[in-house]
Scaffold this motif. Structure first.
Motif, mmCIF file in Angstrom:
data_model
loop_
_atom_site.group_PDB
_atom_site.id
_atom_site.type_symbol
_atom_site.label_atom_id
_atom_site.label_comp_id
_atom_site.label_asym_id
_atom_site.label_seq_id
_atom_site.Cartn_x
_atom_site.Cartn_y
_atom_site.Cartn_z
ATOM 1 N N LEU A 213 18.866 -34.291 -7.669
ATOM 2 C CA LEU A 213 17.981 -33.469 -6.860
ATOM 3 C C LEU A 213 18.555 -32.076 -6.630
ATOM 4 C CD1 LEU A 213 15.361 -33.281 -5.258
ATOM 5 C CD2 LEU A 213 16.572 -34.214 -3.279
ATOM 6 N N ARG A 214 19.867 -31.969 -6.428
ATOM 7 C CA ARG A 214 20.477 -30.655 -6.198
ATOM 8 C C ARG A 214 20.330 -29.755 -7.424
ATOM 9 N NH1 ARG A 214 26.357 -32.420 -4.385
ATOM 10 N NH2 ARG A 214 25.916 -33.847 -6.112
ATOM 11 N N VAL A 215 20.574 -30.333 -8.591
ATOM 12 C CA VAL A 215 20.424 -29.553 -9.823
ATOM 13 C C VAL A 215 18.952 -29.196 -10.026
ATOM 14 C CG1 VAL A 215 20.704 -29.565 -12.326
ATOM 15 C CG2 VAL A 215 22.461 -30.589 -10.872
ATOM 16 N N LEU A 216 18.063 -30.125 -9.699
ATOM 17 C CA LEU A 216 16.627 -29.862 -9.851
ATOM 18 C C LEU A 216 16.205 -28.662 -9.010
ATOM 19 C CD1 LEU A 216 13.768 -30.772 -10.819
ATOM 20 C CD2 LEU A 216 13.644 -32.130 -8.729
ATOM 21 N N LEU A 217 16.619 -28.639 -7.747
ATOM 22 C CA LEU A 217 16.232 -27.539 -6.871
ATOM 23 C C LEU A 217 16.812 -26.219 -7.363
ATOM 24 C CD1 LEU A 217 16.649 -29.314 -3.418
ATOM 25 C CD2 LEU A 217 14.510 -28.734 -4.580
ATOM 26 N N ARG A 218 18.055 -26.265 -7.846
ATOM 27 C CA ARG A 218 18.681 -25.040 -8.331
ATOM 28 C C ARG A 218 17.984 -24.529 -9.599
ATOM 29 N NH1 ARG A 218 23.515 -26.834 -9.235
ATOM 30 N NH2 ARG A 218 23.424 -26.958 -11.502
ATOM 31 N N GLU A 219 17.674 -25.450 -10.517
ATOM 32 C CA GLU A 219 17.078 -25.068 -11.799
ATOM 33 C C GLU A 219 15.640 -24.586 -11.638
ATOM 34 O OE1 GLU A 219 18.074 -25.584 -15.452
ATOM 35 O OE2 GLU A 219 19.893 -25.000 -14.401
ATOM 36 N N ARG A 220 14.866 -25.254 -10.793
ATOM 37 C CA ARG A 220 13.441 -25.000 -10.737
ATOM 38 C C ARG A 220 13.037 -23.959 -9.698
ATOM 39 N NH1 ARG A 220 11.488 -28.225 -15.219
ATOM 40 N NH2 ARG A 220 13.375 -29.424 -15.661
ATOM 41 N N LEU A 221 13.838 -23.789 -8.665
ATOM 42 C CA LEU A 221 13.415 -22.916 -7.581
ATOM 43 C C LEU A 221 14.198 -21.608 -7.511
ATOM 44 C CD1 LEU A 221 12.838 -25.535 -4.724
ATOM 45 C CD2 LEU A 221 11.186 -24.612 -6.359
ATOM 46 N N SER A 222 15.362 -21.543 -8.144
ATOM 47 C CA SER A 222 16.127 -20.301 -8.118
ATOM 48 C C SER A 222 15.551 -19.318 -9.116
ATOM 49 C CB SER A 222 17.596 -20.584 -8.426
ATOM 50 O OG SER A 222 17.731 -21.130 -9.728
ATOM 51 N N LYS A 223 15.952 -18.059 -9.016
ATOM 52 C CA LYS A 223 15.462 -17.019 -9.920
ATOM 53 C C LYS A 223 15.967 -17.299 -11.330
ATOM 54 C CE LYS A 223 15.110 -12.031 -10.571
ATOM 55 N NZ LYS A 223 13.681 -12.172 -10.883
ATOM 56 N N GLY A 224 15.107 -17.002 -12.300
ATOM 57 C CA GLY A 224 15.457 -17.225 -13.695
ATOM 58 C C GLY A 224 14.832 -18.502 -14.218
ATOM 59 N N ALA A 225 14.741 -18.573 -15.530
ATOM 60 C CA ALA A 225 14.182 -19.760 -16.168
ATOM 61 C C ALA A 225 15.213 -20.886 -16.141
ATOM 62 C CB ALA A 225 13.791 -19.435 -17.604
ATOM 63 N N PRO A 226 14.773 -22.145 -16.255
ATOM 64 C CA PRO A 226 15.731 -23.245 -16.388
ATOM 65 C C PRO A 226 16.698 -22.966 -17.536
ATOM 66 C CG PRO A 226 13.520 -24.102 -16.044
ATOM 67 C CD PRO A 226 13.376 -22.623 -16.235
ATOM 68 N N SER A 227 17.939 -23.389 -17.383
ATOM 69 C CA SER A 227 18.977 -23.036 -18.353
ATOM 70 C C SER A 227 18.648 -23.457 -19.779
ATOM 71 C CB SER A 227 20.325 -23.602 -17.906
ATOM 72 O OG SER A 227 20.244 -24.991 -17.657
ATOM 73 N N PRO A 228 18.016 -24.625 -20.037
ATOM 74 C CA PRO A 228 17.668 -24.923 -21.429
ATOM 75 C C PRO A 228 16.677 -23.922 -22.021
ATOM 76 C CG PRO A 228 17.647 -26.934 -20.114
ATOM 77 C CD PRO A 228 17.758 -25.793 -19.159
ATOM 78 N N VAL A 229 15.748 -23.430 -21.196
ATOM 79 C CA VAL A 229 14.786 -22.439 -21.690
ATOM 80 C C VAL A 229 15.502 -21.131 -22.001
ATOM 81 C CG1 VAL A 229 12.733 -21.091 -21.108
ATOM 82 C CG2 VAL A 229 12.866 -23.500 -20.446
ATOM 83 N N GLU A 230 16.384 -20.712 -21.117
ATOM 84 C CA GLU A 230 17.139 -19.484 -21.361
ATOM 85 C C GLU A 230 18.006 -19.610 -22.611
ATOM 86 O OE1 GLU A 230 17.241 -16.471 -20.255
ATOM 87 O OE2 GLU A 230 15.753 -16.692 -18.670
ATOM 88 N N ALA A 231 18.538 -20.815 -22.852
ATOM 89 C CA ALA A 231 19.355 -21.017 -24.050
ATOM 90 C C ALA A 231 18.524 -20.833 -25.313
ATOM 91 C CB ALA A 231 19.995 -22.408 -24.018
ATOM 92 N N PHE A 232 17.294 -21.333 -25.305
ATOM 93 C CA PHE A 232 16.415 -21.128 -26.453
ATOM 94 C C PHE A 232 16.047 -19.664 -26.606
ATOM 95 C CE2 PHE A 232 15.886 -25.636 -26.967
ATOM 96 C CZ PHE A 232 15.475 -25.783 -28.282
ATOM 97 N N LYS A 233 15.807 -18.992 -25.488
ATOM 98 C CA LYS A 233 15.463 -17.572 -25.556
ATOM 99 C C LYS A 233 16.608 -16.765 -26.163
ATOM 100 C CE LYS A 233 15.344 -14.596 -22.142
ATOM 101 N NZ LYS A 233 15.079 -13.932 -20.849
ATOM 102 N N GLU A 234 17.825 -17.180 -25.865
ATOM 103 C CA GLU A 234 18.989 -16.457 -26.362
ATOM 104 C C GLU A 234 19.338 -16.829 -27.799
ATOM 105 O OE1 GLU A 234 23.768 -15.871 -25.330
ATOM 106 O OE2 GLU A 234 22.455 -16.967 -23.934
ATOM 107 N N HIS A 235 19.253 -18.132 -28.131
ATOM 108 C CA HIS A 235 19.745 -18.603 -29.431
ATOM 109 C C HIS A 235 18.643 -18.998 -30.410
ATOM 110 C CE1 HIS A 235 23.760 -18.701 -27.687
ATOM 111 N NE2 HIS A 235 23.330 -19.507 -26.725
ATOM 112 N N GLY A 236 17.451 -19.267 -29.909
ATOM 113 C CA GLY A 236 16.400 -19.804 -30.770
ATOM 114 C C GLY A 236 15.894 -18.794 -31.788
#
Length: 568
Positions: free
Chosen positions: A380-403
């Motif tokens: 739950l802690r990771v969920l709140l950090r990933e979904r509610l904090s500024k920025g896209a979820p880290s897997p999405v950002e990884a695709f944006k950077e490397h995909g």
């Protein structure tokens, strides 16, 4: 126990979700089950493990808490509008390939309304409280699409769906009721006096390959195993691109894509369809498929041509390969197969999303348990950090950077230049060249529609409607904004490819999961469940799917198959 020494009441061919469910039901009845799979133990649970864990429930407590008014009547209306079944709803004749699929569909909607949630909760499965809205439809109340949100995301995603059935089956293994034959590739169903009495095949050499990785096909010996009943639960054809192209519905969808990427591992090969057909089973609706239009190449692949699907919110501009906006209702998340036809009609096998950083942060979800570690690990802690904090979820950002399919730029001219670098040739042989001025003019026209609270732009009307859903407003749909507003930048373009995934047709079965022959009679001793049976009846979805119904179809048909064999 050695497979040669085990005397089973049933053989289950395929250790994916449907196979686990059928085995679970047989164990509950005290039956002895031999489960065979051509892969190793690491792949237990099959493709379901990699899924997002979406489940279709009707009139659930989660829906009611969100103010969603759903009913079996509305769900059945939506199902029929999507499926496009044949004209005779009362008769399941030999000539009607939809007859049994239609019956299965009606039974499944009833299951999703009355039993499914309680059945899964008793096993320990829980859903997140927010209900998603998948396949929103094509702007026709009588046509395809979900009239209301019904997509219930499993807390724990696909691995949790697998776990709740895997654990009792492994308990059956410890108690001597279940024996697994991993690396056992079935090549033949044994038929004697018109009945299926066992299986023959090859034992493949041992492998320590990780889940999903391609494995050796070197044969070490043969096997011949017998049982009073055989349940085929071997999955679909999505990993076999040759078979996908061979059975592609060209007349209905357009030419098969030249470039395909795989949303399933290579072992999802469809072999058991032909093997079961050779034993007297009937395959129907073999050209009905559910492949996705929003596939992206995985920058960190596990299996050959490994792809991930973008599960989009409704705000991205969807352009064809030549840079023109698709007409309504070909908008993100609305009608998968309609948009597939529109893409292939251009002569190219890819398309583009154009969006902003604000949209990608809120609206881009990636299909797959491994792309959603917060949900999969139930943290739950990771969920709140990933979904509610500024920025896209880290897997999405990884695709944006490397995909390889992503272009990021601060103005339209640079964005289009990047898109042109990724353009692929079409059937005419040339790669299209997008015009930056035309693309910018289209975006500015769309942006002007935001000067008022109302609009003639159908997509912006769709976005406004979506935000009336609490889930969409809070966590799924970005607040409408100008794409060219620097405050919401940078601009992002994503090349979308055709991604193979599900098979909608398959072995025709009656409502006890007995495989039927060409004459409409059941083949003694032979049952099928899951994707290999079109999730029930050889095509429970008809031509089109409502999403959240694939895992549920494996569960429903696997349960029926296990109970039918147990009571036979």
């Amino acid at each position: 126990m050695n497979t040669d020494d085990f005397q089973p009441d049933a053989i289950v061919v395929g250790a994916g979700l449907a196979g686990l469910v059928a085995t679970h039901e047989l164990v509950l009845a005290g039956k002895r089950v031999l489960v065979l799979d051509q892969e190793n133990r690491a792949n237990l649970g099959g493709q379901a493990f990699w899924s997002l864990g979406g489940l279709f429930f009707v009139d659930s407590p989660e829906q009611r808490r969100m103010g969603i008014k759903d009913s079996a009547e509305l769900a059945w209306h939506d199902w029929q509008g999507s499926a496009g079944f044949g004209p005779d709803p009362e008769v399941a004749s030999v000539e009607d390939e939809d007859g049994w699929g239609r019956r299965w569909a009606r039974a499944y909607v009833a299951f999703a309304t009355h039993e499914k949630r309680d059945y899964l909760r008793a096993l320990g499965l829980r859903s997140v409280p927010m209900v998603g809205w998948a396949e929103r439809g094509g702007a026709d109340a009588q046509g395809h699409g979900n009239s209301v949100p019904r997509f219930h995301l499993t807390w724990g995603t696909g691995p949790e769906v697998v776990r709740v059935f895997e654990e009792p089956v492994l308990g059956g293994e410890r108690n001597g009721l279940v024996t697994f034959g991993f690396r056992h590739r079935v090549d033949e169903l044994v038929v004697e006096d018109g009945a299926v009495v066992g299986v023959r095949g090859a034992v493949l050499e041992p492998t320590d390959a990780a889940r999903g990785e391609a494995s050796s096909r070197t044969v070490t010996r043969g096997f011949d195993l017998r049982a009073p009943a055989v349940i085929v639960t071997s999955g679909g054809i999505g990993g076999n691109h040759d078979l996908v192209r061979e059975t592609w519905p060209t007349e209905r969808m357009g030419p098969a894509p030249e470039h395909l990427i795989s949303g399933v591992p290579a072992h999802v090969d469809g072999r058991m369809l032909a093997i079961t057909e050779a034993a007297g089973g009937r395959v129907v609706n073999r050209d009905r498929m559910w492949h996705y239009t929003e596939g992206i190449h995985n920058w960190d692949p596990i299996w050959p041509q490994h792809a991930i699907r973008v599960i989009p919110g409704p705000s991205s501009l969807w352009l064809d390969a030549t840079g023109h906006r698709f007409p309504a209702p070909n908008f993100p998340g609305c009608d998968n197969l309609r948009t597939m036809r529109a893409i292939l009609a251009t002569g190219y096998d890819y398309s583009w999303f154009v969006l902003t950083q604000s949209i990608i942060e809120k609206e881009f979800a990636l299909s797959g348990s491994e792309q959603n570690p917060d949900l999969t690990e139930k943290d739950l802690r990771v969920l709140l950090r990933e979904r509610l904090s500024k920025g896209a979820p880290s897997p999405v950002e990884a695709f944006k950077e490397h995909g390889e399919d992503f272009v990021v730029a601060h103005d339209v001219r640079d964005l289009v230049a990047g898109m042109n670098e990724l353009a692929r040739p079409g059937t005419a042989g040339d790669a299209p060249v997008l015009d930056a001025d035309e693309v910018e003019s289209m975006i500015r026209a769309r942006d002007r529609e935001l000067d008022n609270a109302f609009s003639k732009d159908a997509q912006l009307m769709l976005v406004a409607n979506a935000r009336r859903s609490l889930t969409d407003k809070l966590v799924r749909v970005a607040k409408p904004h100008r794409l060219l507003d620097p405050a919401h930048g940078p601009l992002v373009a994503v090349r979308l490819n055709i991604l193979t995934r599900k098979t909608l047709g398959g072995l025709q079965t009656d409502l006890e999961s007995r495989v039927l022959g060409p004459d409409g009679r059941s083949v003694p001793g032979l049952y099928a469940a899951g994707e290999v049976a079109g999730f029930g009846g050889g095509g429970v979805h008809g031509h089109n799917a409502l999403e959240g119904t694939f895992l549920g179809g494996c569960i429903f048909s696997g349960r029926i198959a296990g109970r039918a064999v147990a009571s036979s």
